[in-house]
Design a protein around this motif. Structure first.
Motif, PDB file in Angstrom:
ATOM      1  N   GLY A   1       0.808  -1.213   0.000  1.00  0.00           N
ATOM      2  CA  GLY A   1       0.000   0.000   0.000  1.00  0.00           C
ATOM      3  C   GLY A   1       0.837   1.256   0.000  1.00  0.00           C
ATOM      4  O   GLY A   1       1.774   1.383   0.806  1.00  0.00           O
ATOM      5  N   ALA A   2       0.513   2.187  -0.903  1.00  0.00           N
ATOM      6  CA  ALA A   2       1.255   3.445  -1.010  1.00  0.00           C
ATOM      7  C   ALA A   2       0.355   4.626  -0.679  1.00  0.00           C
ATOM      8  O   ALA A   2       0.345   5.636  -1.368  1.00  0.00           O
ATOM      9  N   GLY A   3      -0.412   4.490   0.396  1.00  0.00           N
ATOM     10  CA  GLY A   3      -1.186   5.603   0.930  1.00  0.00           C
ATOM     11  C   GLY A   3      -0.465   6.206   2.125  1.00  0.00           C
ATOM     12  O   GLY A   3       0.764   6.102   2.254  1.00  0.00           O
ATOM     13  N   ILE A   4      -1.207   6.827   3.024  1.00  0.00           N
ATOM     14  CA  ILE A   4      -0.603   7.444   4.200  1.00  0.00           C
ATOM     15  C   ILE A   4       0.186   6.424   5.008  1.00  0.00           C
ATOM     16  O   ILE A   4       1.333   6.665   5.403  1.00  0.00           O
ATOM     17  N   SER A   5      -0.396   5.247   5.265  1.00  0.00           N
ATOM     18  CA  SER A   5       0.260   4.240   6.094  1.00  0.00           C
ATOM     19  C   SER A   5       1.545   3.742   5.449  1.00  0.00           C
ATOM     20  O   SER A   5       2.589   3.634   6.113  1.00  0.00           O
ATOM     21  N   GLY A   6       1.480   3.406   4.154  1.00  0.00           N
ATOM     22  CA  GLY A   6       2.643   2.852   3.475  1.00  0.00           C
ATOM     23  C   GLY A   6       3.773   3.842   3.311  1.00  0.00           C
ATOM     24  O   GLY A   6       4.949   3.504   3.519  1.00  0.00           O
TER      25      GLY A   6
ATOM     26  N   PHE B   1       1.501  -4.223   6.343  1.00  0.00           N
ATOM     27  CA  PHE B   1       0.256  -3.983   5.613  1.00  0.00           C
ATOM     28  C   PHE B   1      -0.226  -2.558   5.870  1.00  0.00           C
ATOM     29  O   PHE B   1      -0.696  -2.230   6.961  1.00  0.00           O
ATOM     30  N   GLY B   2      -0.101  -1.715   4.847  1.00  0.00           N
ATOM     31  CA  GLY B   2      -0.641  -0.353   4.904  1.00  0.00           C
ATOM     32  C   GLY B   2      -1.887  -0.279   4.046  1.00  0.00           C
ATOM     33  O   GLY B   2      -2.054   0.660   3.263  1.00  0.00           O
ATOM     34  N   THR B   3      -2.760  -1.272   4.204  1.00  0.00           N
ATOM     35  CA  THR B   3      -3.901  -1.471   3.308  1.00  0.00           C
ATOM     36  C   THR B   3      -5.206  -0.893   3.824  1.00  0.00           C
ATOM     37  O   THR B   3      -6.235  -1.025   3.161  1.00  0.00           O
ATOM     38  N   GLY B   4      -5.174  -0.260   5.007  1.00  0.00           N
ATOM     39  CA  GLY B   4      -6.419   0.268   5.546  1.00  0.00           C
ATOM     40  C   GLY B   4      -7.323  -0.832   6.059  1.00  0.00           C
ATOM     41  O   GLY B   4      -6.901  -1.967   6.281  1.00  0.00           O
ATOM     42  N   TYR B   5      -8.610  -0.497   6.231  1.00  0.00           N
ATOM     43  CA  TYR B   5      -9.517  -1.446   6.877  1.00  0.00           C
ATOM     44  C   TYR B   5     -10.782  -1.713   6.056  1.00  0.00           C
ATOM     45  O   TYR B   5     -11.707  -2.350   6.548  1.00  0.00           O
ATOM     46  N   TYR B   6     -10.842  -1.216   4.813  1.00  0.00           N
ATOM     47  CA  TYR B   6     -12.070  -1.426   4.049  1.00  0.00           C
ATOM     48  C   TYR B   6     -11.771  -1.993   2.666  1.00  0.00           C
ATOM     49  O   TYR B   6     -10.644  -1.949   2.166  1.00  0.00           O
ATOM     50  N   ASN B   7     -12.813  -2.529   2.057  1.00  0.00           N
ATOM     51  CA  ASN B   7     -12.729  -3.165   0.750  1.00  0.00           C
ATOM     52  C   ASN B   7     -12.731  -2.102  -0.342  1.00  0.00           C
ATOM     53  O   ASN B   7     -13.714  -1.369  -0.496  1.00  0.00           O
TER      54      ASN B   7
ATOM     55  N   ILE C   1       1.721 -14.728  14.511  1.00  0.00           N
ATOM     56  CA  ILE C   1       2.040 -14.530  13.096  1.00  0.00           C
ATOM     57  C   ILE C   1       3.391 -13.833  13.015  1.00  0.00           C
ATOM     58  O   ILE C   1       3.523 -12.675  13.426  1.00  0.00           O
ATOM     59  N   PRO C   2       4.425 -14.514  12.499  1.00  0.00           N
ATOM     60  CA  PRO C   2       5.766 -13.916  12.514  1.00  0.00           C
ATOM     61  C   PRO C   2       5.908 -12.766  11.522  1.00  0.00           C
ATOM     62  O   PRO C   2       5.325 -12.770  10.432  1.00  0.00           O
ATOM     63  N   ASN C   3       6.686 -11.794  11.921  1.00  0.00           N
ATOM     64  CA  ASN C   3       7.194 -10.755  11.015  1.00  0.00           C
ATOM     65  C   ASN C   3       6.109 -10.107  10.170  1.00  0.00           C
ATOM     66  O   ASN C   3       6.251  -9.942   8.956  1.00  0.00           O
ATOM     67  N   LEU C   4       5.024  -9.706  10.827  1.00  0.00           N
ATOM     68  CA  LEU C   4       3.908  -9.083  10.104  1.00  0.00           C
ATOM     69  C   LEU C   4       3.284  -8.007  10.968  1.00  0.00           C
ATOM     70  O   LEU C   4       3.040  -8.220  12.162  1.00  0.00           O
ATOM     71  N   ALA C   5       3.026  -6.850  10.367  1.00  0.00           N
ATOM     72  CA  ALA C   5       2.329  -5.747  11.036  1.00  0.00           C
ATOM     73  C   ALA C   5       1.224  -5.229  10.128  1.00  0.00           C
ATOM     74  O   ALA C   5       1.351  -5.262   8.898  1.00  0.00           O
ATOM     75  N   TRP C   6       0.151  -4.741  10.752  1.00  0.00           N
ATOM     76  CA  TRP C   6      -0.987  -4.186  10.016  1.00  0.00           C
ATOM     77  C   TRP C   6      -1.330  -2.845  10.642  1.00  0.00           C
ATOM     78  O   TRP C   6      -1.578  -2.752  11.840  1.00  0.00           O
ATOM     79  N   CYS C   7      -1.327  -1.803   9.838  1.00  0.00           N
ATOM     80  CA  CYS C   7      -1.564  -0.445  10.333  1.00  0.00           C
ATOM     81  C   CYS C   7      -3.041  -0.081  10.213  1.00  0.00           C
ATOM     82  O   CYS C   7      -3.600  -0.094   9.115  1.00  0.00           O
ATOM     83  N   VAL C   8      -3.659   0.252  11.334  1.00  0.00           N
ATOM     84  CA  VAL C   8      -5.047   0.718  11.357  1.00  0.00           C
ATOM     85  C   VAL C   8      -5.127   1.938  12.260  1.00  0.00           C
ATOM     86  O   VAL C   8      -4.650   1.904  13.399  1.00  0.00           O
ATOM     87  N   GLY C   9      -5.710   3.018  11.755  1.00  0.00           N
ATOM     88  CA  GLY C   9      -5.745   4.271  12.499  1.00  0.00           C
ATOM     89  C   GLY C   9      -6.834   4.316  13.546  1.00  0.00           C
ATOM     90  O   GLY C   9      -7.541   3.338  13.809  1.00  0.00           O
ATOM     91  N   TYR C  10      -6.987   5.484  14.149  1.00  0.00           N
ATOM     92  CA  TYR C  10      -7.990   5.695  15.195  1.00  0.00           C
ATOM     93  C   TYR C  10      -9.376   5.926  14.599  1.00  0.00           C
ATOM     94  O   TYR C  10      -9.507   6.421  13.469  1.00  0.00           O
ATOM     95  N   ILE C  11     -10.400   5.604  15.371  1.00  0.00           N
ATOM     96  CA  ILE C  11     -11.768   5.933  14.973  1.00  0.00           C
ATOM     97  C   ILE C  11     -12.174   7.308  15.506  1.00  0.00           C
ATOM     98  O   ILE C  11     -13.155   7.889  15.037  1.00  0.00           O
ATOM     99  N   ASN C  12     -11.432   7.836  16.483  1.00  0.00           N
ATOM    100  CA  ASN C  12     -11.840   9.085  17.136  1.00  0.00           C
ATOM    101  C   ASN C  12     -10.784  10.182  17.020  1.00  0.00           C
ATOM    102  O   ASN C  12     -10.839  11.174  17.734  1.00  0.00           O
ATOM    103  N   ALA C  13      -9.818   9.990  16.133  1.00  0.00           N
ATOM    104  CA  ALA C  13      -8.761  10.991  15.925  1.00  0.00           C
ATOM    105  C   ALA C  13      -8.145  10.742  14.559  1.00  0.00           C
ATOM    106  O   ALA C  13      -8.514   9.802  13.856  1.00  0.00           O
ATOM    107  N   SER C  14      -7.197  11.571  14.198  1.00  0.00           N
ATOM    108  CA  SER C  14      -6.554  11.460  12.903  1.00  0.00           C
ATOM    109  C   SER C  14      -5.907  10.091  12.705  1.00  0.00           C
ATOM    110  O   SER C  14      -5.253   9.562  13.600  1.00  0.00           O
TER     111      SER C  14
END
Length: 493
Positions: A15-20, A140-146, A380-393
């Motif tokens: 993912g090449a958005g904010i997270s990536g 994973f900088g893929t966000g949380y939605y389809n 799950i080895p060597n894996l991270a998933w970025c998910v932001g806040y629901i009540n802040a940026s």
């Protein structure tokens, strides 16, 4: 360099958005000797800010906390339009050389961990052709939605409607709604940012909602922010504004949760003041729930209220009975004639961007695992998933996550570890919802999210202040297992 070496990376960012983009910067900043690549399924940088192109698309949090701490936002807006956010991301990637590491038109289909080699095999479709690469660590900088399928409820008779039906997630680039009667179904963040923009061309716009949503107005250009930027120089002003906006956001949330009756009164009073005399505020802008039971929505400079006052937009609170050739028939017996129906009906949650996950050839469902420190998955080895806040940026947590992963990678490298994973073991762990809001998109698909425990480090919370403190005091070994290829793993306390 051989082909095999060319297809191997220490870190693979999806993912090449904010997270990536943020992860690429933070990981390289702390680990300059590690190789990395960014896999982006689209043709451009931006993620959400490239996908959504409907009129009025903008952030629903302030841009100073949505932007990166390492790359100041220099424009005057306190809330930014989607195109400007995407250009900011593009500029950031170019400035820091991240763009040279991005592989576009590359969709990740599945990933498979091999314990014999401590590597991930990443199966992709690149420009439609199947390809594979290998990596030591996945981010994973893929966000949380389809991205492919928004939420589309079943509307009786929608196929009978003679006009056009559009979902904001897939807004046609050349769509012309000039002079047309537009009905927007929904009252969430998408609808309330879309409607004021639609009224500039449409003949008339109606927001059709089943029930009201809490709405607060914010100035697009905040005089307090501008005053801070005039008094303080460059980076000092940026940091002061970030903290000012963070404090305002946190306090707004805390007051809403601790003093809901006051918050309900205050929000209603602001709406009543901004709407025409005698407007039925309690019908259309007084929700049945308390503030932040669902996500609060943001309008700019009272633009939605102004459009209503000018007669360019109206709100109808009712339920849909069915559609006919000319519009919507309501359960109250009324109807709304329309030329265009915009179904701003929300998102569908999705874990890990829909990528299928295997560990040694066995499929693992993310929803079956607990979340560790809000970004790793149990065992799950060597894996991270970025998910932001629901009540802040979003970026407030995304940056904490990127820095935590960068720190973990540096720790592994300094100790010669080739794998690391969080381990709960036999400890009893009560579950709680990972997202503690009653929003429709969460209630519809809570089962697709990983599990949250009730105490650290397995507790998913939405509190930036506590998370920032934890990040400073973090014990990287807590509930973690570290090891090397071919050497028995060493569990830490």
């Amino acid at each position: 360099m051989t082909a095999t070496q060319a297809d191997y990376y220490d870190v693979v960012i999806i993912g090449a958005g904010i997270s990536g983009i943020g992860a690429a910067y933070r990981i390289h900043e702390k680990n300059p000797n590690l190789s990395y690549t960014v896999l982006e399924r689209r043709e451009r940088i931006g993620g959400t800010w490239d996908l959504f192109r409907y009129p009025g698309i903008r952030s629903d949090s302030d841009i100073f906390t949505l932007s990166f701490p390492f790359e100041p936002w220099t424009r005057p807006e306190n809330v930014a339009d989607g195109d400007d956010i995407r250009e900011y991301l593009n500029h950031t990637a170019r400035k820091h050389g991240i763009d040279k590491h991005i592989q576009f038109n590359t969709r990740v289909v599945s990933v498979d961990w091999n314990s014999a080699t401590d590597t991930w095999t990443v199966h992709t479709e690149q420009n439609g052709e199947p390809t594979t690469l290998r990596g030591r660590f996945l981010f994973f900088g893929t966000g949380y939605y389809n991205y492919d399928e928004p939420y589309r409820p079943e509307f009786p008779g929608i196929e009978q409607f003679g006009g056009e039906v559009v979902h904001p997630q897939h807004w046609p680039e050349s769509f012309d709604y000039t002079g047309k009667r537009v009905v927007v179904i929904g009252s969430g963040a998408t609808a309330i940012s879309l409607i004021p923009s639609l009224t500039q061309k449409a003949g008339h716009v109606t927001m059709l909602q089943r029930s009201p949503t809490y709405i607060l107005s914010m100035p697009r250009i905040n005089p307090v922010v501008q005053a801070i930027r005039k008094v303080l120089p460059g980076k000092a002003a940026y940091w002061a504004v970030r903290w000012y906006n963070t404090v305002v956001t946190v306090l707004t949330y805390v007051i809403a949760r601790k003093a809901p009756r006051f918050s309900r009164w205050f929000i209603r009073a602001r709406a009543k003041k901004s709407l025409p005399e005698g407007y039925p505020v309690d019908v259309h802008f007084k929700p049945r729930y308390d503030p932040w039971d669902q996500r609060m929505c943001l309008i700019l400079d009272d633009d939605l209220y102004t459009a209503i006052g000018d007669g360019r937009a109206e709100v109808v609170t009712d339920h849909i009975d069915h559609f006919d050739a000319n519009g919507v028939v309501l359960k109250s017996g009324g109807r709304i004639d329309a030329d265009v129906i915009v179904t701003a009906t929300g998102l569908q949650l999705q874990a890990l961007g829909g990528v299928t996950l295997y560990v040694d050839g066995v499929e693992v469902k993310p929803q079956d695992r607990f979340v560790y420190k809000e970004h790793m998955l149990e065992d799950i080895p060597n894996l991270a998933w970025c998910v932001g806040y629901i009540n802040a940026s979003w970026t407030l947590r995304a940056d904490l996550t990127a820095r935590a992963v960068a720190k973990l990678l540096a720790y592994m490298d300094s100790h010669g570890y080739t794998h690391a994973y969080p381990h709960l073991g036999d400890k009893p762990m009560p579950e709680k919802p990972a997202w503690n809001i009653n929003a429709g998109y969460v209630q519809r698909a809570a089962h697709v999210l990983p599990k949250s425990g009730t105490h650290r480090p397995w507790n998913v919370r939405h509190n930036y202040v506590l998370d920032a403190i934890d990040h400073r005091l973090d014990r990287i070994e807590e509930s973690m297992v570290f090891g090397r290829v071919g050497v028995p793993a060493a569990k830490t306390a």
